[in-house]
Design a protein around this motif. Structure first.
Motif, PDB file in Angstrom:
ATOM      1  N   ALA A  94      -2.635 -34.254 -19.458  1.00 55.53           N
ATOM      2  CA  ALA A  94      -2.445 -35.568 -18.988  1.00 55.53           C
ATOM      3  C   ALA A  94      -1.515 -36.473 -19.858  1.00 55.53           C
ATOM      4  CB  ALA A  94      -3.731 -36.134 -18.678  1.00 55.53           C
ATOM      5  N   LYS A  95      -2.154 -36.396 -21.215  1.00 56.16           N
ATOM      6  CA  LYS A  95      -1.419 -37.539 -22.239  1.00 56.16           C
ATOM      7  C   LYS A  95      -0.036 -37.145 -22.264  1.00 56.16           C
ATOM      8  CE  LYS A  95      -1.047 -37.905 -27.330  1.00 56.16           C
ATOM      9  NZ  LYS A  95      -1.024 -37.155 -28.397  1.00 56.16           N
ATOM     10  N   ASP A  96       0.445 -36.033 -22.129  1.00 55.10           N
ATOM     11  CA  ASP A  96       2.126 -35.352 -22.542  1.00 55.10           C
ATOM     12  C   ASP A  96       2.777 -35.895 -21.327  1.00 55.10           C
ATOM     13  OD1 ASP A  96       1.333 -34.424 -25.068  1.00 55.10           O
ATOM     14  OD2 ASP A  96       1.311 -32.325 -24.496  1.00 55.10           O
ATOM     15  N   PHE A  97       2.015 -35.686 -20.107  1.00 52.25           N
ATOM     16  CA  PHE A  97       2.988 -35.766 -18.782  1.00 52.25           C
ATOM     17  C   PHE A  97       2.478 -37.362 -18.349  1.00 52.25           C
ATOM     18  CE2 PHE A  97       3.820 -31.473 -16.942  1.00 52.25           C
ATOM     19  CZ  PHE A  97       3.983 -30.942 -18.192  1.00 52.25           C
ATOM     20  N   ASN A  98       2.025 -38.005 -19.028  1.00 54.45           N
ATOM     21  CA  ASN A  98       1.728 -39.445 -18.771  1.00 54.45           C
ATOM     22  C   ASN A  98       1.127 -39.533 -17.193  1.00 54.45           C
ATOM     23  OD1 ASN A  98       1.758 -42.099 -19.222  1.00 54.45           O
ATOM     24  ND2 ASN A  98       3.541 -42.631 -17.971  1.00 54.45           N
ATOM     25  N   LEU A  99      -0.152 -38.840 -17.236  1.00 53.54           N
ATOM     26  CA  LEU A  99      -0.835 -38.726 -16.042  1.00 53.54           C
ATOM     27  C   LEU A  99      -2.169 -39.498 -16.109  1.00 53.54           C
ATOM     28  CD1 LEU A  99      -0.430 -35.038 -15.032  1.00 53.54           C
ATOM     29  CD2 LEU A  99       0.895 -36.877 -14.017  1.00 53.54           C
ATOM     30  N   PHE A 100      -2.659 -39.859 -15.161  1.00 51.46           N
ATOM     31  CA  PHE A 100      -4.125 -40.588 -15.148  1.00 51.46           C
ATOM     32  C   PHE A 100      -5.028 -39.507 -14.795  1.00 51.46           C
ATOM     33  CE2 PHE A 100      -1.265 -43.828 -13.650  1.00 51.46           C
ATOM     34  CZ  PHE A 100      -1.896 -45.017 -14.773  1.00 51.46           C
ATOM     35  N   LEU A 101      -6.171 -39.434 -15.400  1.00 58.41           N
ATOM     36  CA  LEU A 101      -7.050 -38.205 -15.377  1.00 58.41           C
ATOM     37  C   LEU A 101      -8.502 -38.799 -15.337  1.00 58.41           C
ATOM     38  CD1 LEU A 101      -7.331 -35.144 -17.714  1.00 58.41           C
ATOM     39  CD2 LEU A 101      -9.401 -36.582 -17.093  1.00 58.41           C
ATOM     40  N   THR A 102      -9.114 -38.147 -14.080  1.00 61.16           N
ATOM     41  CA  THR A 102     -10.325 -38.390 -13.662  1.00 61.16           C
ATOM     42  C   THR A 102     -11.305 -37.349 -13.676  1.00 61.16           C
ATOM     43  OG1 THR A 102      -9.802 -40.413 -12.506  1.00 61.16           O
ATOM     44  CG2 THR A 102     -12.039 -39.679 -12.183  1.00 61.16           C
ATOM     45  N   TRP A 103     -12.310 -37.322 -14.516  1.00 59.89           N
ATOM     46  CA  TRP A 103     -13.506 -36.228 -14.489  1.00 59.89           C
ATOM     47  C   TRP A 103     -14.657 -36.558 -13.407  1.00 59.89           C
ATOM     48  CZ3 TRP A 103     -14.423 -31.289 -14.867  1.00 59.89           C
ATOM     49  CH2 TRP A 103     -15.819 -30.945 -15.159  1.00 59.89           C
ATOM     50  N   VAL A 104     -14.792 -35.879 -12.461  1.00 58.46           N
ATOM     51  CA  VAL A 104     -16.095 -35.917 -11.681  1.00 58.46           C
ATOM     52  C   VAL A 104     -17.207 -34.900 -12.072  1.00 58.46           C
ATOM     53  CG1 VAL A 104     -16.814 -36.641  -9.446  1.00 58.46           C
ATOM     54  CG2 VAL A 104     -14.537 -36.937  -9.928  1.00 58.46           C
ATOM     55  N   LYS A 108     -17.721 -31.025 -10.879  1.00 57.05           N
ATOM     56  CA  LYS A 108     -16.878 -30.303 -11.795  1.00 57.05           C
ATOM     57  C   LYS A 108     -15.182 -30.273 -11.390  1.00 57.05           C
ATOM     58  CE  LYS A 108     -20.396 -28.536 -14.113  1.00 57.05           C
ATOM     59  NZ  LYS A 108     -21.204 -29.482 -14.541  1.00 57.05           N
ATOM     60  N   ALA A 109     -14.828 -31.583 -11.182  1.00 56.83           N
ATOM     61  CA  ALA A 109     -13.507 -31.505 -10.594  1.00 56.83           C
ATOM     62  C   ALA A 109     -12.699 -32.578 -11.497  1.00 56.83           C
ATOM     63  CB  ALA A 109     -13.472 -32.383  -9.143  1.00 56.83           C
ATOM     64  N   VAL A 110     -11.503 -32.179 -11.721  1.00 55.09           N
ATOM     65  CA  VAL A 110     -10.446 -32.754 -12.377  1.00 55.09           C
ATOM     66  C   VAL A 110      -9.397 -33.292 -11.377  1.00 55.09           C
ATOM     67  CG1 VAL A 110      -8.537 -32.461 -14.224  1.00 55.09           C
ATOM     68  CG2 VAL A 110     -10.685 -31.511 -14.433  1.00 55.09           C
ATOM     69  N   ILE A 111      -9.251 -34.786 -11.421  1.00 54.98           N
ATOM     70  CA  ILE A 111      -8.114 -35.324 -10.695  1.00 54.98           C
ATOM     71  C   ILE A 111      -7.137 -35.818 -11.569  1.00 54.98           C
ATOM     72  CG2 ILE A 111      -7.802 -37.219  -9.036  1.00 54.98           C
ATOM     73  CD1 ILE A 111     -11.106 -36.821  -8.376  1.00 54.98           C
ATOM     74  N   LEU A 112      -5.865 -35.452 -11.209  1.00 57.28           N
ATOM     75  CA  LEU A 112      -4.757 -36.072 -11.950  1.00 57.28           C
ATOM     76  C   LEU A 112      -3.750 -36.653 -10.995  1.00 57.28           C
ATOM     77  CD1 LEU A 112      -3.799 -32.630 -13.969  1.00 57.28           C
ATOM     78  CD2 LEU A 112      -4.882 -34.671 -15.042  1.00 57.28           C
ATOM     79  N   HIS A 113      -3.289 -37.611 -11.518  1.00 56.24           N
ATOM     80  CA  HIS A 113      -2.095 -38.358 -10.524  1.00 56.24           C
ATOM     81  C   HIS A 113      -1.393 -39.200 -11.433  1.00 56.24           C
ATOM     82  CE1 HIS A 113      -3.831 -42.634 -10.549  1.00 56.24           C
ATOM     83  NE2 HIS A 113      -5.144 -41.771 -10.757  1.00 56.24           N
ATOM     84  N   ASP A 114      -0.287 -39.371 -10.770  1.00 58.64           N
ATOM     85  CA  ASP A 114       0.844 -40.151 -11.715  1.00 58.64           C
ATOM     86  C   ASP A 114       1.045 -41.411 -11.281  1.00 58.64           C
ATOM     87  OD1 ASP A 114       2.017 -39.968  -9.001  1.00 58.64           O
ATOM     88  OD2 ASP A 114       3.544 -38.340  -9.516  1.00 58.64           O
ATOM     89  N   GLY A 115       0.062 -42.058 -10.471  1.00 60.14           N
ATOM     90  CA  GLY A 115       0.235 -43.478 -10.271  1.00 60.14           C
ATOM     91  C   GLY A 115       0.470 -43.941  -9.132  1.00 60.14           C
ATOM     92  N   LYS A 116       1.211 -42.923  -8.352  1.00 64.16           N
ATOM     93  CA  LYS A 116       1.890 -43.423  -7.247  1.00 64.16           C
ATOM     94  C   LYS A 116       1.091 -43.511  -6.075  1.00 64.16           C
ATOM     95  CE  LYS A 116       6.321 -41.826  -8.634  1.00 64.16           C
ATOM     96  NZ  LYS A 116       7.413 -40.876  -8.520  1.00 64.16           N
TER      97      LYS A 116
END
Length: 116
Positions: A94-104, A108-116
């Protein structure tokens, strides 16, 4: 961050969502190790539209994502080889790809998104 996503019940493996889509992994499975979540590097790069290659001389994986080049040493503590598949710590990705990360936690879910 979970708007528009129907999370699955929690299981032993984390569920990974990228831009509101559940990721189906083919080159290994995401897993937990020492309270961290790891993802198969080649699979997640493919799902994000990144290009990945390996430089055997430098012993580095080279990832190109949205014009940015990121190099990962095979000896990095952010990478783990599991059954012949190289996996990356999700927070590093997430840091390297500049993604937003949410842990639920509940799912037990990881949500990644690019902000769009």
């Amino acid at each position: 961050a979970t708007e528009g996503i129907e999370l699955l019940p929690a299981s032993l493996e984390p569920q990974i969502w990228v831009n509101k889509r559940l990721v189906e992994f083919t080159d290994g499975k995401p897993f937990f190790y020492k309270y961290r979540t790891y993802l198969p590097l080649s699979d997640i790069c493919e799902k994000l539209g990144a290009e990945i290659s390996y430089d055997p001389v430098k012993q580095m994986y080279i990832v190109v994502y949205k014009g940015k080049t990121i190099e990962y040493s095979t000896s990095s503590d952010m990478l783990i080889d599991k059954n012949g598949t190289l996996n990356i710590h999700v927070r590093q990705l997430a840091k390297d790809f500049n993604l937003f990360l949410t842990w639920v936690e509940e799912y037990k879910a990881v949500i990644l998104h690019d902000g769009k």
